[in-house]
Design an enzyme around this catalytic site. Structure first.
Site, PDB file in Angstrom:
ATOM      1  N   LYS A 133      43.674  49.404  35.113  1.00 53.14           N
ATOM      2  CA  LYS A 133      42.706  49.074  34.496  1.00 53.14           C
ATOM      3  C   LYS A 133      42.358  50.217  33.213  1.00 53.14           C
ATOM      4  CE  LYS A 133      40.626  45.735  37.571  1.00 53.14           C
ATOM      5  NZ  LYS A 133      41.433  45.872  38.773  1.00 53.14           N
ATOM      6  N   CYS A 157      37.349  38.429  40.210  1.00 51.47           N
ATOM      7  CA  CYS A 157      38.197  39.148  39.968  1.00 51.47           C
ATOM      8  C   CYS A 157      39.309  39.286  41.231  1.00 51.47           C
ATOM      9  CB  CYS A 157      37.814  40.724  39.835  1.00 51.47           C
ATOM     10  SG  CYS A 157      36.427  40.601  38.589  1.00 51.47           S
ATOM     11  N   HIS A 165      41.383  48.711  42.436  1.00 57.73           N
ATOM     12  CA  HIS A 165      40.540  48.192  41.729  1.00 57.73           C
ATOM     13  C   HIS A 165      39.966  48.840  40.661  1.00 57.73           C
ATOM     14  CE1 HIS A 165      38.298  44.378  40.653  1.00 57.73           C
ATOM     15  NE2 HIS A 165      37.101  44.928  40.631  1.00 57.73           N
ATOM     16  N   GLU A 172      35.174  52.364  46.341  1.00 58.05           N
ATOM     17  CA  GLU A 172      36.192  52.038  46.711  1.00 58.05           C
ATOM     18  C   GLU A 172      37.048  53.478  47.468  1.00 58.05           C
ATOM     19  OE1 GLU A 172      40.564  49.834  44.954  1.00 58.05           O
ATOM     20  OE2 GLU A 172      38.825  50.436  43.517  1.00 58.05           O
ATOM     21  N   PHE A 192      32.920  39.728  41.826  1.00 61.94           N
ATOM     22  CA  PHE A 192      31.506  39.512  42.123  1.00 61.94           C
ATOM     23  C   PHE A 192      31.469  38.336  43.493  1.00 61.94           C
ATOM     24  CE2 PHE A 192      30.317  40.360  37.521  1.00 61.94           C
ATOM     25  CZ  PHE A 192      30.257  41.663  37.559  1.00 61.94           C
ATOM     26  N   HIS A 203      40.136  45.199  32.185  1.00 59.92           N
ATOM     27  CA  HIS A 203      40.031  44.287  33.188  1.00 59.92           C
ATOM     28  C   HIS A 203      40.268  42.868  32.820  1.00 59.92           C
ATOM     29  CE1 HIS A 203      38.780  42.696  36.972  1.00 59.92           C
ATOM     30  NE2 HIS A 203      37.441  43.346  37.015  1.00 59.92           N
TER      31      HIS A 203
END
Length: 413
Positions: free
Chosen positions: A335, A163, A303, A314, A401, A340
């Site tokens: 998002k 991502c 994010h 976060e 990831f 996403h």
């Protein structure tokens, strides 16, 4: 070494909120959700039966009809956004020095639709593969084909960091220009993972929301009842250009990119560091790179995926990095509206950040219903409604990831 300034002179996107930058921005300002039941395939047996798909996208607006079958959707999306960005930039491709123009693209997966269709056909229908299988599927092909499309012979490669892919691509383009190794880049990212393989794969990890009865409210970052992210698809492209090069041709300038940071969580294959150490580090690196203080940042496009663990880590990282200034920041997760976009997320969120600075509007984090006691409610997540605010600096986070973290900082022009 004195770094050159790098500005943004063109934007383009196709994403779940619209097939142009203007449609995208209007959707963000108005808190529109791009989520709906999946329309392109039978998903009755899937745990998740909705997503943020592109709507009314016609690839023949950008490539000839006979050419469409030669490309994976993620490449077609890249063609669309990059063509928009080039057109928006006003570049004269006849006079441009194409030896100093490049393409650095991001993709987390690449041609997943092609891979899935070809392997399925091999097993069920025919014991052979299409000759276009490999070139349609590989993750670098979109960037390569965009460079061919415009004849750009400068640096050309693809960043693959889940991502964080598009943000890493933008940072690399920024670095090449400010070091004087190129005049401009098409940069950004594309992704097209809404298919059986994508949905089932992420479902098996319990990463996706299963709120099938109410898709439009399923992406709910920082809400107590969030249950996973919503899959999105599409592409975002930006023209990064050396400032003097842009000024010399009288270019329209949207904003400036002034810093970028990269770090690793070094913690877990898919889960974030629960204390946000890697995320805090990457924001600190970006601030240092930009030569500014935490207090200079006005807005963070987080994010914020709507996952149980990520949405706790976060905010902790933001508080660790910004201290008391964290409570003066405007924060939002777009998002909540777009879903996403995986490897393309950083590109469209970079565009959102640039437009937020330009217009003095913070897009909202929609679908907030219940505060999470594990998240500091004193932070301003711009819940449910956009707000006006004069801003100079915006910071955009993307985490992937593998523990890949990337942060980009933009400045109002």
């Amino acid at each position: 070494m004195e770094f050159k300034r790098v500005v943004i002179t063109g934007l383009g996107t196709v994403n779940p909120l619209g097939n142009s930058v203007q449609e995208f921005w209007e959707g963000l300002k108005n808190g529109v959700s791009g989520a709906a039941p999946v329309s392109r395939m039978d998903v009755d047996l899937h745990k998740t039966r909705f997503a943020c798909e592109l709507k009314n996208f016609d690839p023949t607006d950008y490539v000839e009809k006979k050419e469409v079958r030669k490309h994976d959707p993620y490449t077609l999306y890249a063609f669309a956004s990059s063509q928009q960005a080039i057109d928006d930039s006003g570049l004269d491709l006849e006079t441009l020095n194409k030896d100093r123009a490049g393409v650095i693209w991001g993709a987390g997966i690449g041609g997943l639709q092609t891979f899935y269709e070809e392997v399925r056909a091999y097993n069920l229908e025919r014991p052979k593969f299409n000759p276009f299988f490999i070139p349609k599927m590989i993750a670098n092909i979109a960037g390569g084909l965009v460079s061919i499309r415009f004849g750009f012979r400068g640096p050309n490669f693809t960043t693959v960091s889940a991502c964080a892919s598009a943000s890493h691509a933008m940072i690399e383009a920024f670095n090449y220009i400010r070091m004087g190794k190129a005049d401009l880049f098409i940069t950004g990212g594309s992704e097209a993972a809404i298919n059986d393989a994508g949905l089932c794969g992420f479902n098996s990890m319990r990463a996706l929301s299963t709120r099938n009865d109410d898709p439009t409210t399923a992406s709910r970052p920082f809400d107590k009842d969030r249950d996973g992210f919503v899959m999105g698809e599409g592409s975002g492209a930006l023209i990064f250009e050396e400032y003097e090069h842009a000024k010399a041709r009288g270019a329209k300038i949207y904003g400036e990119i002034v810093g970028g940071g990269m770090s690793a969580d070094a913690y877990h294959m898919t889960a974030p560091d629960p204390e946000g150490r890697g995320a805090s580090l990457v924001m600190n690196w970006a601030l240092e790179d930009a030569g500014i203080q935490p207090e200079n940042i006005d807005y963070i496009n987080v994010h914020g995926t709507s996952t149980p663990l990520g949405d706790i880590a976060e905010p902790k990282a933001i508080q660790k990095c910004f201290g008391d200034h964290a409570y003066k920041l405007s924060i939002s997760s777009t998002k909540s509206m777009t879903g996403h976009l995986l490897g393309a997320a950083g590109a469209i969120e970079g565009i959102a950040s640039i437009l937020a600075l330009r217009d003095g509007i913070v897009p909202p984090t929609i679908n907030h219903f219940t505060d999470d006691p594990e998240i500091d409610s004193r932070l301003d997540f711009t819940f449910n409604k956009a707000k006006e605010r004069e801003m100079t600096y915006a910071l955009s986070n993307t985490f992937g990831f593998g523990g890949h973290n990337a942060t980009v900082i933009f400045k109002k022009y």
